[in-house]
Each structure stands twice: as structure tokens, then as C-alpha cells.
Design an enzyme around this catalytic site. Structure first.
Site, PDB file in Angstrom:
ATOM      1  N   ASP A   1      53.661 -10.157  41.241  1.00 23.23           N
ATOM      2  CA  ASP A   1      54.699 -10.489  40.248  1.00 23.23           C
ATOM      3  C   ASP A   1      54.094 -10.550  38.844  1.00 23.23           C
ATOM      4  O   ASP A   1      54.341 -11.491  38.095  1.00 23.23           O
ATOM      5  CB  ASP A   1      55.387 -11.800  40.602  1.00 23.23           C
ATOM      6  CG  ASP A   1      56.706 -11.982  39.856  1.00 23.23           C
ATOM      7  OD1 ASP A   1      57.310 -10.964  39.433  1.00 23.23           O
ATOM      8  OD2 ASP A   1      57.143 -13.131  39.683  1.00 23.23           O
TER       9      ASP A   1
ATOM     10  N   LYS B   1      53.905  -9.868  35.107  1.00 18.94           N
ATOM     11  CA  LYS B   1      54.863  -9.603  34.033  1.00 18.94           C
ATOM     12  C   LYS B   1      54.463 -10.460  32.840  1.00 18.94           C
ATOM     13  O   LYS B   1      53.694 -11.418  32.990  1.00 18.94           O
ATOM     14  CB  LYS B   1      56.287  -9.923  34.484  1.00 18.94           C
ATOM     15  CG  LYS B   1      56.485 -11.350  34.974  1.00 18.94           C
ATOM     16  CD  LYS B   1      57.869 -11.548  35.555  1.00 18.94           C
ATOM     17  CE  LYS B   1      58.008 -12.960  36.127  1.00 18.94           C
ATOM     18  NZ  LYS B   1      59.312 -13.172  36.717  1.00 18.94           N
TER      19      LYS B   1
ATOM     20  N   ASN C   1      54.329 -14.194  33.024  1.00 18.07           N
ATOM     21  CA  ASN C   1      53.291 -14.813  33.849  1.00 18.07           C
ATOM     22  C   ASN C   1      51.896 -14.648  33.248  1.00 18.07           C
ATOM     23  O   ASN C   1      50.896 -14.748  33.958  1.00 18.07           O
ATOM     24  CB  ASN C   1      53.323 -14.230  35.270  1.00 18.07           C
ATOM     25  CG  ASN C   1      54.514 -14.727  36.046  1.00 18.07           C
ATOM     26  OD1 ASN C   1      55.116 -15.743  35.697  1.00 18.07           O
ATOM     27  ND2 ASN C   1      54.887 -14.022  37.101  1.00 18.07           N
TER      28      ASN C   1
ATOM     29  N   ASP D   1      51.374 -18.186  37.935  1.00 15.28           N
ATOM     30  CA  ASP D   1      52.434 -18.036  38.928  1.00 15.28           C
ATOM     31  C   ASP D   1      51.994 -17.193  40.121  1.00 15.28           C
ATOM     32  O   ASP D   1      52.398 -16.042  40.280  1.00 15.28           O
ATOM     33  CB  ASP D   1      53.705 -17.458  38.303  1.00 15.28           C
ATOM     34  CG  ASP D   1      54.905 -17.607  39.234  1.00 15.28           C
ATOM     35  OD1 ASP D   1      54.753 -18.180  40.326  1.00 15.28           O
ATOM     36  OD2 ASP D   1      55.995 -17.135  38.869  1.00 15.28           O
TER      37      ASP D   1
ATOM     38  N   THR E   1      59.600  -9.043  40.414  1.00 16.98           N
ATOM     39  CA  THR E   1      60.665  -8.983  39.415  1.00 16.98           C
ATOM     40  C   THR E   1      61.092  -7.524  39.242  1.00 16.98           C
ATOM     41  O   THR E   1      60.236  -6.659  39.008  1.00 16.98           O
ATOM     42  CB  THR E   1      60.165  -9.568  38.086  1.00 16.98           C
ATOM     43  OG1 THR E   1      59.719 -10.908  38.336  1.00 16.98           O
ATOM     44  CG2 THR E   1      61.268  -9.588  37.037  1.00 16.98           C
TER      45      THR E   1
END
Length: 121
Positions: free
Chosen positions: A48, A50, A53, A69, A89
Site C-alpha cells: 500500500d 502511496k 504513507n 502504515d 489503494t
């Protein structure tokens, strides 16, 4: 141990600045890729990645970042282990995740999306 990163999220910095200069984007991507390489060398797949994060230290010169995260991260036996969970995501996930047959390389795809966003805003 909890660290305080006064610089906030990379996402907020992109929103405030628009696109970043190429030199700034290169500095950030080097740090992101070095961090991801470290995770992969230790058989951890984030899944994840992004801008939300990625935290910036107090100074806004992008001298140091923190990837956060790890709620969707997974420790695998080997980097090439195939995974099948649909996770991440939507704008940042690799297409292989949708076919439910992917490896650590899904994080590299996310890094490419981040690089694109850094350069285009």
C-alpha cells in the site's frame, strides 16, 4: 518507539506545491526505492505504498522520509512468493493485484505511480 515527523505527509506537500522539481523528485524517489529495497531484502512486501504513507522529517528539503502504515504489509518466505489478496489503494496498485497473482514487484509499480505524481502534481 514513536517518532515525531513534523514535515507531515508527502501527499500534503504535493498538494501544497503542485508538482515538484525534478531534482527534488529524484531525491525522494531514491529514498523511497532504497527503503523499498530494504523491505524486500527482508522479505516484507508493503502492498500500500502511496504519498499518504510517506512522512517527511521536519525540514521540507526531503532529506529524510519515513514509510508508514504496514497494516497491509506481509512477510513472505521469499521475494518471489506469489500472493493472491486483493489489497491496496486503487490508484496505486499494480494490475497483477487485480488478477490475484502477484509478487513483491507490486511495490515497484506503486513507486512508479508515486514518481509520476511527484513530477506532474
Amino acid at each position: 518507539m514513536t517518532e515525531l515527523c513534523k514535515g507531515g505527509e508527502l501527499y500534503d506537500e504535493i498538494v501544497n506545491r503542485g508538482k515538484l522539481e525534478e531534482k527534488e523528485a529524484a531525491l525522494l524517489m531514491k529514498q523511497i526505492l532504497m527503503s523499498v529495497n530494504y523491505m524486500h531484502e527482508n522479505n516484507v512486501i508493503h502492498r500500500d505504498l502511496k504519498p499518504e504513507n510517506i512522512l517527511l522529517e521536519g525540514n521540507k528539503d526531503f532529506a529524510q522520509i519515513k514509510i508508514i502504515d504496514f497494516g497491509t504489509a506481509i512477510k513472505v518466505q521469499s521475494k518471489d512468493e506469489e500472493l493472491s489478496d486483493k489489497i491496496g489503494t486503487p490508484y496505486y496498485i499494480a494490475p497483477e493485484i487485480l488478477t490475484q497473482k502477484y509478487t513483491y514487484k507490486c511495490d515497484i509499480w506503486s513507486c512508479g505511480v508515486i514518481a509520476y505524481i511527484l513530477l506532474t502534481g
